[in-house]
Write a protein that holds these residues in place. Structure first.
Motif, PDB file in Angstrom:
ATOM      1  N   ALA A   1     -86.130 -42.555 -38.359  1.00  0.00           N
ATOM      2  CA  ALA A   1     -86.923 -42.613 -38.161  1.00  0.00           C
ATOM      3  C   ALA A   1     -87.967 -41.073 -38.024  1.00  0.00           C
ATOM      4  O   ALA A   1     -88.822 -41.411 -38.740  1.00  0.00           O
ATOM      5  CB  ALA A   1     -87.217 -43.853 -37.400  1.00  0.00           C
TER       6      ALA A   1
ATOM      7  N   PRO B   1     -86.875 -46.599 -32.404  1.00  0.00           N
ATOM      8  CA  PRO B   1     -86.871 -46.073 -33.953  1.00  0.00           C
ATOM      9  C   PRO B   1     -88.075 -46.630 -34.909  1.00  0.00           C
ATOM     10  O   PRO B   1     -88.492 -45.806 -35.089  1.00  0.00           O
ATOM     11  CB  PRO B   1     -85.568 -46.931 -34.461  1.00  0.00           C
ATOM     12  N   SER B   2     -88.667 -48.492 -34.487  1.00  0.00           N
ATOM     13  CA  SER B   2     -89.725 -48.803 -35.265  1.00  0.00           C
ATOM     14  C   SER B   2     -91.272 -47.559 -34.695  1.00  0.00           C
ATOM     15  O   SER B   2     -92.340 -47.759 -35.900  1.00  0.00           O
ATOM     16  CB  SER B   2     -89.672 -49.804 -35.144  1.00  0.00           C
TER      17      SER B   2
ATOM     18  N   ASN C   1     -83.996 -52.905 -37.006  1.00  0.00           N
ATOM     19  CA  ASN C   1     -84.482 -52.411 -34.994  1.00  0.00           C
ATOM     20  C   ASN C   1     -84.389 -53.657 -34.434  1.00  0.00           C
ATOM     21  O   ASN C   1     -82.647 -53.376 -33.009  1.00  0.00           O
ATOM     22  CB  ASN C   1     -85.558 -51.714 -35.331  1.00  0.00           C
TER      23      ASN C   1
ATOM     24  N   ALA D   1     -90.827 -44.201 -36.233  1.00  0.00           N
ATOM     25  CA  ALA D   1     -91.123 -44.875 -37.737  1.00  0.00           C
ATOM     26  C   ALA D   1     -92.836 -44.814 -38.598  1.00  0.00           C
ATOM     27  O   ALA D   1     -93.051 -44.434 -39.216  1.00  0.00           O
ATOM     28  CB  ALA D   1     -90.030 -45.664 -37.904  1.00  0.00           C
TER      29      ALA D   1
ATOM     30  N   ILE E   1     -87.013 -50.072 -41.739  1.00  0.00           N
ATOM     31  CA  ILE E   1     -86.384 -50.045 -40.068  1.00  0.00           C
ATOM     32  C   ILE E   1     -87.187 -50.607 -38.814  1.00  0.00           C
ATOM     33  O   ILE E   1     -86.313 -51.216 -38.316  1.00  0.00           O
ATOM     34  CB  ILE E   1     -86.910 -48.355 -39.445  1.00  0.00           C
TER      35      ILE E   1
ATOM     36  N   LEU F   1     -90.553 -47.823 -42.798  1.00  0.00           N
ATOM     37  CA  LEU F   1     -91.451 -48.360 -41.288  1.00  0.00           C
ATOM     38  C   LEU F   1     -90.934 -49.955 -41.811  1.00  0.00           C
ATOM     39  O   LEU F   1     -90.026 -50.075 -40.909  1.00  0.00           O
ATOM     40  CB  LEU F   1     -93.045 -48.381 -41.902  1.00  0.00           C
TER      41      LEU F   1
END
Length: 92
Positions: free
Chosen positions: A73, A37-38, A56, A41, A52, A49
């Protein structure tokens, strides 16, 4: 109980036979999936960002939270575009 012991023994022997290159590759793959997800993002939604990425770390322990972060994201800029479109259209 015997099946669990056999499974643990098989896993333990496979882990001991693994070479360093496999362990490094597995570790990198594991981290890439954990922080997917990062990474997404970074590609799609730079505005959130930091949030997230911070969320995360604990979200990796919960599939539901991890999937929610994955959706956030990917859809971040899309939701901004949809909101902007909704504000531009006059209501008659």
């Amino acid at each position: 109980m015997d099946t669990i012991n056999q499974l643990f023994t098989a896993f333990s022997s496979a882990w001991q036979q693994a070479d360093v290159l496999f362990l490094v590759g597995f570790g990198l793959f594991f981290l890439a999936v954990w922080f997917l997800p990062s990474l997404l993002a970074l590609a799609f939604n730079r505005q959130h960002l930091g949030k997230i990425a911070l969320l995360n770390i604990p979200a990796g322990f919960s599939w539901i939270a991890w999937l929610a972060l994955l959706v956030w994201a990917v859809t971040g800029k899309l939701s901004n575009r949809l909101a902007a479109k909704a504000r531009l259209k006059p209501v008659l």
